[in-house]
Write an enzyme that holds these catalytic residues in place. Sequence first.
Site, PDB file in Angstrom:
ATOM      1  N   TYR A 300       0.846  -1.187   0.000  1.00 52.12           N
ATOM      2  CA  TYR A 300       0.000   0.000   0.000  1.00 52.12           C
ATOM      3  C   TYR A 300       0.884   1.240   0.000  1.00 52.12           C
ATOM      4  CZ  TYR A 300      -3.611   3.260   1.813  1.00 52.12           C
ATOM      5  OH  TYR A 300      -4.477   4.310   2.006  1.00 52.12           O
ATOM      6  N   CYS A 301       0.594   2.173  -0.929  1.00 48.48           N
ATOM      7  CA  CYS A 301       1.308   3.447  -1.007  1.00 48.48           C
ATOM      8  C   CYS A 301       2.801   3.171  -1.206  1.00 48.48           C
ATOM      9  CB  CYS A 301       1.009   4.275   0.238  1.00 48.48           C
ATOM     10  SG  CYS A 301       1.690   5.949   0.221  1.00 48.48           S
ATOM     11  N   LEU A 302       3.670   3.786  -0.415  1.00 48.57           N
ATOM     12  CA  LEU A 302       5.099   3.570  -0.573  1.00 48.57           C
ATOM     13  C   LEU A 302       5.476   2.128  -0.250  1.00 48.57           C
ATOM     14  CD1 LEU A 302       7.569   5.135  -1.429  1.00 48.57           C
ATOM     15  CD2 LEU A 302       7.943   5.780   0.949  1.00 48.57           C
TER      16      LEU A 302
END
Length: 578
Positions: A300-302
Amino acid sequence: MNEPHEESPTERLDRLLHVAAAPLTGGLSPVSLSLAWADWAWHLGVSPGRQMELAALAAQLGADTLQGNGNPAGAADEDPRFRHPDWEAWPFHLMRVGFRNAETWWQAAAKLPGMTPHHAELTHFMAQQWLGALTPANWLPGNPVVLHANLEKLGAPLRQGWLNWLEDMATPAGERAAAEREAHFKVGRDVAVTPGEVVMRNGLAELIRYTPQTKTVHPEPVLIVPSWIMKYYILDLSPHNSLVRWLVSQGHVVYMLSWKNPDAADHELTMDDYLQRGPLDALRAIARLEPKQPVHAMGYCLGGTLMAIAAAALAGDGVVSDRKRLAALKTLTLLAAQVDFSEPGELGLFIDESQVAYLQEQNRERGYFPGEAMAGSFQFLHSRDLVWTRRMREYLMGEREQPSDLMAWNSDTTRMPARMHHEYLVSLYLHNALAMGTYRVGGHDGKALSLADLHLPVFMVGTTRDHVSPWRSVYKLHHLCDAEISFALVSGGHNAGIVSEPGHAHRSYRLATRPARGAWIAADDWERQAAEHEGSWWPAWQQWLAGHSSRRRAALRLPRGASLGAAPGEYVLKCYPD
């Protein structure tokens, strides 16, 4: 990735000066801002024709304002600050029209032919910030809704607003948020309560294995890698909207990384450290606990960017020396995660060589990038909603925002080690190394990774209102590898679009699959062609996972001695006042 070097006396002098000046500029590089302004001013100064056009536009918009018209059709209705019918009355109608016309003028004036795209975007953004502060909706005499409410209630909203302001002045925002979390959304009591055990702990991360809740499970476990700029429990919020709890209820064995919140002693941790001690150590642990079972990896995300790096490293030759000791990957899921940073969204406005060097100097003094600075960056990027509108409600209307689990999680900020923060800004944002095939694991002497080596099935999620990872940027993986990609474009923003449990009202998504080695389809064409579905995207993803899993079987028990303690573990509880 650069090795640290000893700081000279002159370098230290410069750094201390810049650190001292940082609070005056909000942590932004004054050189970067000045260059953008100079680029705009010089191009305007040598363009008399453009000056005449802007002067004529200003005269036209000024006349339209005096006549009470000139708004683009429907523009006022689209702005939530001016939706109330009271804005139609005189003189507030003129104030609204004047403000909207000022926005129209700056939209035309901020971007001039010949300016660098970065400077043009930064100039336009700063103009919008200035206008956002001056909007009549923010001030008592200019806001008819506030005036009407205070007249009707004999000034009670203003009195309560005054008390709210006094409370804010007396108690720092961080302390107030921490008290609200403790009272309403305590980690391990109210949020992050899905049962599980910590099965791995190193100096940077813990690995949680959640207790299966069904008699039979899909053999292939799901490994979730959240971003280290957030506490993991956004994916295990309250029981009703916990993605982890929902996955476990659907018969999946779920593992979750929980990152340590670093302090000054961790200042030399690198991107390689996060790769090795995060997803790769987790895959080693899963290989011991779930022998011979491939893994559904999700980031998720970075954390998704890091999981994509890990997947490319495992797919390439000679990058991971002990690959046979790691659980293999069956599929890869990326939630709001970029691998191509050529169009990184609003955060890219403040990431250039000058700004990165300025941040490096500040972080070297502290040893880390503070969580409050990250939260402040998001507030600055969305100051209309997160600062001005909120302050108007709290101080002029006397209304406090009701706490929620997502707000409590958002205030539970985390830090980033100074060296890692610099490396990821330089390698990913400035050099776009992962997309360009120049990202190296192990420093300059390591092997470069290629996303073209990815051949496993991929499920990607972008969100329609994501300002952190714009969905068109997320979509670019289609251009970088030939793997089968199922792409879901879901309603909502970077966080709320992901935390979108079944039954959540007003949710929808588009979904389409490009087969392996399929033809390229541009993002806008994909959006027009992809079928739209009502409801949460979670069931569609779970069906995809199940379709790539083996027949269900009885859940395995943890071996004796494998548990290091109950979930949520130790690392998620570490908080540091910055």
